[in-house]
Write an enzyme that holds these catalytic residues in place. Structure first.
Site, PDB file in Angstrom:
ATOM      1  N   CYS A  76       0.837  -1.212   0.000  1.00 18.77           N
ATOM      2  CA  CYS A  76       0.000   0.000   0.000  1.00 18.77           C
ATOM      3  C   CYS A  76       0.872   1.262   0.000  1.00 18.77           C
ATOM      4  O   CYS A  76       1.852   1.354   0.744  1.00 18.77           O
ATOM      5  CB  CYS A  76      -0.914  -0.016   1.217  1.00 18.77           C
ATOM      6  SG  CYS A  76      -2.043   1.386   1.236  1.00 18.77           S
ATOM      7  N   CYS A  80       0.152   4.993   6.935  1.00 19.36           N
ATOM      8  CA  CYS A  80      -0.499   4.793   8.242  1.00 19.36           C
ATOM      9  C   CYS A  80       0.519   4.124   9.196  1.00 19.36           C
ATOM     10  O   CYS A  80       0.987   3.010   8.920  1.00 19.36           O
ATOM     11  CB  CYS A  80      -1.752   3.938   8.091  1.00 19.36           C
ATOM     12  SG  CYS A  80      -2.836   4.524   6.757  1.00 19.36           S
ATOM     13  N   CYS A  83       0.355   0.384  10.308  1.00 18.79           N
ATOM     14  CA  CYS A  83      -0.058  -0.655   9.366  1.00 18.79           C
ATOM     15  C   CYS A  83       1.086  -1.475   8.750  1.00 18.79           C
ATOM     16  O   CYS A  83       1.954  -0.948   8.055  1.00 18.79           O
ATOM     17  CB  CYS A  83      -0.888  -0.046   8.249  1.00 18.79           C
ATOM     18  SG  CYS A  83      -1.616  -1.334   7.206  1.00 18.79           S
ATOM     19  N   CYS A 120     -16.229  -9.796   5.628  1.00 17.58           N
ATOM     20  CA  CYS A 120     -15.653  -8.483   5.309  1.00 17.58           C
ATOM     21  C   CYS A 120     -14.386  -8.650   4.474  1.00 17.58           C
ATOM     22  O   CYS A 120     -13.434  -9.312   4.894  1.00 17.58           O
ATOM     23  CB  CYS A 120     -15.345  -7.741   6.605  1.00 17.58           C
ATOM     24  SG  CYS A 120     -14.615  -6.129   6.288  1.00 17.58           S
ATOM     25  N   CYS A 151     -19.453  -6.941   3.737  1.00 20.29           N
ATOM     26  CA  CYS A 151     -18.767  -5.709   4.126  1.00 20.29           C
ATOM     27  C   CYS A 151     -17.479  -5.649   3.313  1.00 20.29           C
ATOM     28  O   CYS A 151     -16.907  -6.691   2.966  1.00 20.29           O
ATOM     29  CB  CYS A 151     -18.446  -5.737   5.626  1.00 20.29           C
ATOM     30  SG  CYS A 151     -17.562  -4.266   6.184  1.00 20.29           S
ATOM     31  N   CYS A 211     -19.586   1.182   8.692  1.00 24.86           N
ATOM     32  CA  CYS A 211     -18.781   0.540   9.726  1.00 24.86           C
ATOM     33  C   CYS A 211     -17.581   1.462   9.911  1.00 24.86           C
ATOM     34  O   CYS A 211     -16.771   1.616   8.996  1.00 24.86           O
ATOM     35  CB  CYS A 211     -18.349  -0.852   9.256  1.00 24.86           C
ATOM     36  SG  CYS A 211     -17.162  -1.636  10.370  1.00 24.86           S
ATOM     37  N   ARG A 283     -17.734  -3.334  18.033  1.00 24.08           N
ATOM     38  CA  ARG A 283     -16.939  -4.550  17.771  1.00 24.08           C
ATOM     39  C   ARG A 283     -15.589  -4.521  18.465  1.00 24.08           C
ATOM     40  O   ARG A 283     -14.785  -3.602  18.295  1.00 24.08           O
ATOM     41  CB  ARG A 283     -16.740  -4.756  16.263  1.00 24.08           C
ATOM     42  CG  ARG A 283     -16.030  -6.090  15.973  1.00 24.08           C
ATOM     43  CD  ARG A 283     -15.957  -6.412  14.484  1.00 24.08           C
ATOM     44  NE  ARG A 283     -17.252  -6.268  13.879  1.00 24.08           N
ATOM     45  CZ  ARG A 283     -17.513  -5.471  12.841  1.00 24.08           C
ATOM     46  NH1 ARG A 283     -16.566  -4.774  12.277  1.00 24.08           N
ATOM     47  NH2 ARG A 283     -18.730  -5.385  12.366  1.00 24.08           N
TER      48      ARG A 283
HETATM   49  N1  SAM Z   1      -6.726   0.179   3.218  1.00 21.83           N
HETATM   50  C1  SAM Z   1      -8.016   0.366   3.746  1.00 21.83           C
HETATM   51  C2  SAM Z   1      -8.093   1.529   4.678  1.00 21.83           C
HETATM   52  O1  SAM Z   1      -7.092   1.952   5.224  1.00 21.83           O
HETATM   53  O2  SAM Z   1      -9.221   2.019   4.883  1.00 21.83           O
HETATM   54  C3  SAM Z   1      -8.610  -0.858   4.375  1.00 21.83           C
HETATM   55  C4  SAM Z   1      -7.799  -1.754   5.271  1.00 21.83           C
HETATM   56  S1  SAM Z   1      -7.118  -1.050   6.741  1.00 21.83           S
HETATM   57  C5  SAM Z   1      -5.959  -2.286   7.180  1.00 21.83           C
HETATM   58  C6  SAM Z   1      -8.429  -1.124   7.895  1.00 21.83           C
HETATM   59  C7  SAM Z   1      -8.175  -0.697   9.323  1.00 21.83           C
HETATM   60  O3  SAM Z   1      -7.421  -1.683  10.004  1.00 21.83           O
HETATM   61  C8  SAM Z   1      -7.420   0.578   9.583  1.00 21.83           C
HETATM   62  O4  SAM Z   1      -8.185   1.734   9.406  1.00 21.83           O
HETATM   63  C9  SAM Z   1      -7.036   0.397  11.041  1.00 21.83           C
HETATM   64  O5  SAM Z   1      -8.035   0.927  11.898  1.00 21.83           O
HETATM   65  C10 SAM Z   1      -6.966  -1.126  11.215  1.00 21.83           C
HETATM   66  N2  SAM Z   1      -5.581  -1.558  11.481  1.00 21.83           N
HETATM   67  C11 SAM Z   1      -4.582  -1.671  10.573  1.00 21.83           C
HETATM   68  N3  SAM Z   1      -3.426  -2.064  11.169  1.00 21.83           N
HETATM   69  C12 SAM Z   1      -3.712  -2.200  12.488  1.00 21.83           C
HETATM   70  C13 SAM Z   1      -2.935  -2.558  13.632  1.00 21.83           C
HETATM   71  N4  SAM Z   1      -1.635  -2.826  13.533  1.00 21.83           N
HETATM   72  N5  SAM Z   1      -3.547  -2.608  14.831  1.00 21.83           N
HETATM   73  C14 SAM Z   1      -4.868  -2.328  14.945  1.00 21.83           C
HETATM   74  N6  SAM Z   1      -5.654  -1.976  13.909  1.00 21.83           N
HETATM   75  C15 SAM Z   1      -5.082  -1.898  12.704  1.00 21.83           C
HETATM   76  C1  DTB Z   2     -11.107  -2.721  11.420  1.00 23.53           C
HETATM   77  O1  DTB Z   2     -11.434  -1.703  12.053  1.00 23.53           O
HETATM   78  N1  DTB Z   2     -10.265  -3.651  11.867  1.00 23.53           N
HETATM   79  C2  DTB Z   2     -10.032  -4.664  10.857  1.00 23.53           C
HETATM   80  C3  DTB Z   2     -11.042  -4.265   9.757  1.00 23.53           C
HETATM   81  N2  DTB Z   2     -11.554  -3.012  10.209  1.00 23.53           N
HETATM   82  C4  DTB Z   2     -10.651  -4.261   8.351  1.00 23.53           C
HETATM   83  C5  DTB Z   2      -8.609  -4.774  10.451  1.00 23.53           C
HETATM   84  C6  DTB Z   2      -7.661  -5.002  11.591  1.00 23.53           C
HETATM   85  C7  DTB Z   2      -6.307  -5.179  11.017  1.00 23.53           C
HETATM   86  C8  DTB Z   2      -5.277  -5.527  12.052  1.00 23.53           C
HETATM   87  C9  DTB Z   2      -3.921  -5.654  11.458  1.00 23.53           C
HETATM   88  C10 DTB Z   2      -3.788  -6.718  10.419  1.00 23.53           C
HETATM   89  O2  DTB Z   2      -4.248  -7.877  10.631  1.00 23.53           O
HETATM   90  O3  DTB Z   2      -3.185  -6.447   9.377  1.00 23.53           O
HETATM   91 FE1  SF4 Z   3      -2.872   1.195   3.347  1.00 21.58          FE
HETATM   92 FE2  SF4 Z   3      -2.756   0.054   5.737  1.00 21.58          FE
HETATM   93 FE3  SF4 Z   3      -3.268   2.649   5.543  1.00 21.58          FE
HETATM   94 FE4  SF4 Z   3      -5.140   0.863   4.726  1.00 21.58          FE
HETATM   95  S1  SF4 Z   3      -4.392   1.144   6.823  1.00 21.58           S
HETATM   96  S2  SF4 Z   3      -4.463   2.715   3.653  1.00 21.58           S
HETATM   97  S3  SF4 Z   3      -3.777  -0.764   3.955  1.00 21.58           S
HETATM   98  S4  SF4 Z   3      -1.347   1.635   4.933  1.00 21.58           S
END
Ligand code: SAM
Ligand code: DTB
Ligand code: SF4
Length: 345
Positions: A76, A80, A83, A120, A151, A211, A283
């Protein structure tokens, strides 16, 4: 003063979708100070208030099971800070292309067989391209045909893309605010808070359920947590699903060494979300493995009524389905079969 916002009718008395919108709009906005006041209540008083709200709005007390599948992992372009899928961080995640339809449907069938309510699909995109939307709409149609709620979380959406997803039968779109507007800037720089709000309003305008939640334990202050909950609760209407993630610190990301949040503060956050968004499915999301059974039980007491179900989140682990079923059975919690009355739009 705080009770003024919590006088909405129980779900069982809700007659129509329009009634719901009016009530939510008429209930007034939460101030950050009011939400901080809730956070500061003696722990037992806060949990009792949250449980009372929970019993009034969800008399059945059931727990929703949502299964996640990463349909497009890693690579990506966003930054973030939490992430593992951001290409710029050196993590163990390997980038892969969008999954094939039949693989997605196999995973959805397995989720359904394991008792999941919702499927989802998550993609590590900043925003989908129109040709991605075409492929995802085929997935949505296939998953829906299995009798699961659908979702997706694909990043930022244009209005026309939201419309196309809705027409394919998408029930919920997940797009998180993640944290308060001021703390957001220290976690993400490649897209702004307003971009997220715009996507959420495109999702609403297309007629899908929202959501939307975020992550706690990223180093934000309690005031910032309160400001984050206020932003969610003041969305009009507030989201139908509110995922509260506990940061999963992943090696290679900027937040890898973040000191964990006090677990009782996490429980407080769940309670405050329940009180301020009484009809939402709150959730208990990422980070459950690290929380352990006792803290999870407290979160259910504080009003959480949904979990991610299945051994994998997107790239990180989650408790085994069997372990979750055993925990719910031990706590005497039923799982949810249908949530049609909760969809606001
Ligand atoms: N790329 C899309 C976005 O950012 O909207 C969808 C996937 S993104 C991984 C969805 C959510 O996962 C993020 O907004 C964040 O709240 C959660 N998330 C990602 N990495 C995480 C982590 N290490 N710990 C907890 N939540 C995480
Ligand atoms: C959300 O709020 N939590 C989920 C879902 N929406 C997509 C993702 C959590 C991701 C946690 C880190 C990972 O597994 O990569
Ligand atoms: Fe990309 Fe992760 Fe940010 Fe979603 S949360 S936009 S997958 S860097």
């Amino acid at each position: 003063m705080l009770d003024a916002q919590t006088t909405e009718k129980p779900l069982t008395q809700v007659k129509s979708k329009m009634d719901l919108r009016k009530e939510v709009d008429a209930s007034g906005a939460w101030t950050v100070a009011q939400i901080e006041e809730l956070f500061s209540l003696p722990f037992n008083d806060l949990i009792f208030k949250a449980q009372k709200t929970h019993q009034a709005y969800f008399p059945e007390g059931d727990v929703e099971l949502a299964t996640l599948l990463s349909i497009k992992t890693g690579g990506c372009p966003e930054d973030c800070g939490y992430c593992p899928q951001a290409a710029r961080y050196d993590t163990d995640v390997k980038a892969s292309k969008l999954m094939d339809l039949d693989e997605v449907l196999e995973a959805a069938k397995a989720a359904k067989a394991a008792g999941s309510n919702r499927f989802c699909m998550g993609a590590a995109w900043r925003e989908p391209k129109d040709r991605d939307i075409e492929k995802v709409t085929a997935m949505i149609k296939g998953v829906k045909a299995l009798g699961l709620e659908t979702c997706a979380t694909l990043g930022m959406l244009e209005a026309s893309q939201a419309q196309a997803l809705q027409e394919a039968g998408l029930d919920f779109y997940n797009h998180n605010l993640d944290t308060s507007e001021d703390f957001y800037r220290s976690v993400i720089s490649t897209r702004g808070y307003q971009d997220r709000l715009d996507t959420i309003s495109n999702v609403r305008a297309a007629g899908m359920s929202v959501c939307c939640g975020g992550i706690v334990g990223m180093g934000e202050s309690r005031e910032q947590r309160a400001a984050f909950i206020a932003r969610l609760a003041n969305l009009s209407p507030y989201p139908e699903s509110v995922p509260i993630n506990h940061l999963v610190p992943v090696a290679g990301t900027p937040l890898a060494d973040q000191k964990p949040l006090d677990p009782l503060e996490f429980v407080r956050t769940i309670a405050v979300a329940r009180i301020t968004m009484p009809r939402a499915r709150v959730r208990l999301s990422a980070g459950r493995q690290e929380l352990g059974r006792a803290i999870q039980a407290m979160c259910f007491l504080a009003g959480a009524n949904s979990i991610f179900y299945g051994e994998q989140l997107l790239t990180t682990g989650n408790p085994e389905a069997e372990e979750d079923r055993a925990l719910l059975a031990e706590l005497g919690l039923k799982t949810k079969q249908s949530c049609k009355t909760e969809v606001l739009v």
